[in-house]
Design an enzyme around this catalytic site. Structure first.
Site, PDB file in Angstrom:
ATOM      1  N   ASP A 434     -24.628 -22.049  22.101  1.00 51.65           N
ATOM      2  CA  ASP A 434     -25.655 -23.458  22.926  1.00 51.65           C
ATOM      3  C   ASP A 434     -25.167 -24.606  22.165  1.00 51.65           C
ATOM      4  OD1 ASP A 434     -28.105 -23.873  23.384  1.00 51.65           O
ATOM      5  OD2 ASP A 434     -29.267 -22.598  22.671  1.00 51.65           O
ATOM      6  N   ASP A 500     -33.879 -23.638  30.458  1.00 47.61           N
ATOM      7  CA  ASP A 500     -35.163 -22.156  29.357  1.00 47.61           C
ATOM      8  C   ASP A 500     -36.730 -21.960  30.144  1.00 47.61           C
ATOM      9  OD1 ASP A 500     -34.164 -22.820  27.563  1.00 47.61           O
ATOM     10  OD2 ASP A 500     -34.246 -23.791  25.733  1.00 47.61           O
TER      11      ASP A 500
HETATM   12  C1  GLA Z   1     -32.308 -23.245  22.998  1.00 46.95           C
HETATM   13  C2  GLA Z   1     -31.621 -21.831  24.635  1.00 46.95           C
HETATM   14  C3  GLA Z   1     -33.194 -21.426  24.237  1.00 46.95           C
HETATM   15  C4  GLA Z   1     -33.158 -20.202  22.722  1.00 46.95           C
HETATM   16  C5  GLA Z   1     -33.268 -22.092  21.977  1.00 46.95           C
HETATM   17  C6  GLA Z   1     -33.393 -20.932  20.890  1.00 46.95           C
HETATM   18  O1  GLA Z   1     -33.771 -24.123  23.109  1.00 46.95           O
HETATM   19  O2  GLA Z   1     -32.574 -23.203  25.605  1.00 46.95           O
HETATM   20  O3  GLA Z   1     -33.249 -19.925  24.998  1.00 46.95           O
HETATM   21  O4  GLA Z   1     -31.441 -20.187  22.863  1.00 46.95           O
HETATM   22  O5  GLA Z   1     -32.460 -22.542  22.138  1.00 46.95           O
HETATM   23  O6  GLA Z   1     -33.351 -21.893  19.917  1.00 46.95           O
END
Ligand code: GLA
Length: 708
Positions: A434, A500
């Site tokens: 990430d 997301d």
């Molecule tokens: C980001 C990612 C999510 C998740 C969160 C965790 O927003 O896009 O899918 O992994 O971080 O904190």
């Protein structure tokens, strides 16, 4: 220096014709144009009379700022070409070595036409002067010249959880630029820019689809001036960011372009390119459960073990433990940098969970955010000098976090060691990697000098080294969703977290448009809860599964809540995905209905030999029409296809289904499963009743006539 004389449909011409043709566009003698004939090439030069953006902008303390390059050697796939010779090939890598002796600059320009017909170019600029002082690179922006009838642009905007909103507009004089100074591709990134003949769509119109292959600061631009139209792409360098000492070089990112009749033909060249390079696309894509929307930061062994057991029962093959597992990470304010299991949430470490997951026959995956650091972490307390900053104070926080300085060899070695240890110790098969903040004010901590360029290359080095140590490790590129989707990262990762936002309505759009660059099997595609955590909209399970189907299928949902009937439905969709994933991972992507709000939206994959196809069709929002013809693109006109579909409950009662669809599902027991000619399905299409809005259906077509 080379000029791109034609880039588009294949032409057939003799060597003689080509030589003649190359000279036909040179003009001189009209007012306002230099007396010396000059046709701007891939690296247009101010020194030759060009008044637009130069291909190379560089200077040596304000001097040597207007290079005039002379080509010294030209090679094709490593063989030197004789001057005046003509070569016609299907593809190959042309490399031109050029110099400007006066300015002390050496350039290598590479132009590559790949096996899939993707055109790409990159430039290396060398400081060849012995003189004291640096050559500062301001920008390197090759020009991919386009024909004048490409008069319409399609590019994309977006924001968190709302990636890939299309915008169409005419090409006008001036430059339309989509830049990112975020140090990652960006949630608002256009990702690709399509320029084409007005009205182009998935299937029709000449389209040039362009992309810059780097996740650092970069720009995509379409430049039009008198008699000139070109895609200009490159890295956006910060002031003083690249200063070359004698003998040093700067290498630009690859700038890509793809031609096709219709968007999908142009996109197919990118898909072919990635499929050729991907280490994992030949392995069946494992159905994934990601636990983020199931538990968020609420971790304990019992809950996660139960989720794993249920997932395995549904047919899931990969279990991914998301954020919240490491030291002090009870929410997003702390912990980034301290990559050891949190002793409160995981008193026995991650070993028991990883073993439980593997014991159930699934792969174990883990979330990490290696480039980031919370000020509230042991790592930041021990090494406050490992945080990027452009001035005395730290940059503004994004999600409470800062950026770890990967350009510092000690910090780099530390994080590489940590990741290597995690993968080895826990048998991690998959990392969700990430990147949840922009690189704002990202300077080398000791001097404040800009660090985005070096940080981007350091990241690539980090991933490359980790993959070399663990050749079977798969990596997902995530950046708050689809904030890092580009060919720089995709050359070294296996898929992207598309967004997301798992709401099927929005997801259909994101899969479609991110899919202009990325093939379906590299697009993370999750079925989440009925009520979307992002949009609050409710959608039924069939629609959620059908939309996720043409991607890398997974689940991101607390599956402990599932009723037995729902679990059975989900499990059937998982088996269907497993049955068809090879086609999804190899087929040619097609679409229709992209720009008509009243039309059903169709996405499909068709086998390379036309023997089968799968289509996802979503009915439009409420409209005055209760039915709509849907054409099935990509089929072979001369073949005959059986049409199969499971008529899911979400489509409404059978009397709201068209006759042909009821026949496919056995409701009409008198009828045979229908089959039709490819030509009829492709050109005339089938009627879809659209009384119920925004419902999705998956169709499978299988060729039934004996193919020769
Ligand atoms: C980001 C990612 C999510 C998740 C969160 C965790 O927003 O896009 O899918 O992994 O971080 O904190």
């Amino acid at each position: 220096m080379p000029v791109l004389t034609h880039w588009g449909p294949r032409i057939h011409a003799s060597d003689h014709d080509l030589v003649e043709y190359a000279g036909t566009s040179v003009r001189t003698g009209i007012g306002g144009v230099s007396d010396v004939p000059y046709e701007p090439g891939i690296l247009p030069e101010h020194s030759q009379g060009w008044g637009g953006l130069p291909g190379i902008r560089a200077h040596r303390a304000g001097a040597a700022w207007s290079p005039r390059l002379v080509a010294a050697t030209v090679t094709l796939d490593g063989e030197t070409l004789a001057e005046g010779g003509v070569v016609q090939r299907q593809g190959g890598l042309v490399s031109i070595a050029a110099t400007d002796k006066w300015a002390g600059i050496g350039v290598t320009l590479e132009i590559d036409l790949t096996a899939t017909g993707l055109l790409r170019t990159r430039v290396s600029v060398r400081n060849e002067s012995d003189a004291h002082g640096h050559l500062e690179i301001v920008g390197v922006n090759p020009a991919l010249r386009l024909p004048g009838d490409a008069r319409e642009i399609l590019d994309f905007s977006g924001r968190w959880a709302t990636e890939k909103i299309p915008q169409r507009h005419p090409v006008v004089f001036g430059t339309h630029t989509r830049g990112s100074r975020r140090g990652r591709t960006g949630l608002d990134a256009t990702t690709v820019v399509a320029i084409g003949t007005p009205g182009f769509d998935a299937l029709a119109g000449r389209v040039w689809l362009c992309h810059v292959g780097i996740g650092g600061n970069h720009e995509h631009a379409v430049e039009r001036s008198d008699g000139h139209l070109a895609f200009r792409g490159g890295e956006l360098l910060l002031p003083g960011e690249v200063r070359l000492a004698s003998g040093e070089s700067y290498v630009s990112p690859w700038v890509y372009g793809s031609f096709g009749v219709g968007l999908d033909a142009a996109a197919a060249r990118y898909h072919g390119f990635l499929r050729e390079r991907s280490r994992s696309s030949r392995r069946p894509r494992p159905v994934t459960l990601n636990v983020w929307e199931a538990v968020y930061f609420d971790h304990d062994f019992d809950t996660l073990a139960e989720l794993a057991t249920r997932a395995a029962g549904l047919g899931v093959e990969r279990f991914v433990l998301d954020d919240g597992w490491f030291l002090g990470r009870r929410d997003d304010t702390a912990g980034l940098g301290d990559w050891s299991p949190d002793p409160v949430a995981w008193p026995d470490g991650l070993g028991p969970l990883a073993e439980h997951v593997r014991g159930l026959g699934m792969e174990f995956g883990l979330w990490v955010e290696p480039e980031m650091i919370n000020e509230d972490s042991d790592l930041a307390r021990a090494h406050p000098d490992w945080i990027l900053k452009a001035r005395g104070e730290l940059p503004p926080r994004f999600r409470y976090q800062q950026v770890l300085d990967l350009t510092n060899p000690e910090a780099f070695a530390h994080i590489l060691g940590v990741l290597d240890g995690l993968v080895t110790d826990h048998g991690v098969a998959y990392l969700k990697w990430d990147h949840n903040r922009d690189l704002i004010d990202a300077g080398h901590p000791a001097t404040g000098a800009p660090a985005v360029h070096a940080q981007t290359l350091a990241l690539y080095g980090l991933i490359d080294e980790l993959r070399q140590r663990h050749p079977a490790l798969e990596i997902e590129s995530c950046a708050s969703g689809g904030g890092r989707v580009d060919l720089g990262i995709l050359e070294r990762t296996d898929r992207v977290h598309t967004s997301d936002n798992h709401d099927p309505l929005d997801r259909a759009r994101m899969l479609r448009w991110t899919g202009l660059l990325v093939p379906p099997e590299m697009l993370g595609s999750h079925v989440a809860s009925a009520v979307s955590s992002v949009t609050g909209r409710t959608s039924d399970l069939h629609t959620r599964c059908a939309i996720a189907f043409l991607g890398h299928f997974g689940i991101e949902w607390d599956i402990r809540e599932l009723e037995d009937a729902e679990a059975a439905v989900l499990s059937r969709w998982i088996s269907a995905y497993q049955e068809h994933r090879e086609l999804i991972s190899t087929g040619r992507v097609v679409a229709d209905g992209d720009f008509d709000p009243d039309a059903p939206a169709l996405r499909g994959v068709v086998a390379a030999d036309g023997s089968e196809a799968i289509y996802t069709i979503m009915t439009p929002p409420l409209s005055a029409d209760s039915r709509h013809r849907v054409r099935l693109p990509g089929l072979l006109a001369e073949a005959r296809y059986r049409v199969e579909a499971a008529r899911p409950d979400s489509l409404g009662p059978w009397w709201l289904s068209p006759h042909w669809l009821n026949k496919t599902t056995g409701l009409d027991s008198e009828a045979e499963v229908p089959s039709y000619s490819g030509s009829l399905l492709r050109e005339a299409g089938l009627d879809l009743l659209t009384s119920l809005p925004e419902r999705a259906l998956v169709l499978r077509l299988v060729r039934v006539d004996a193919s020769t």
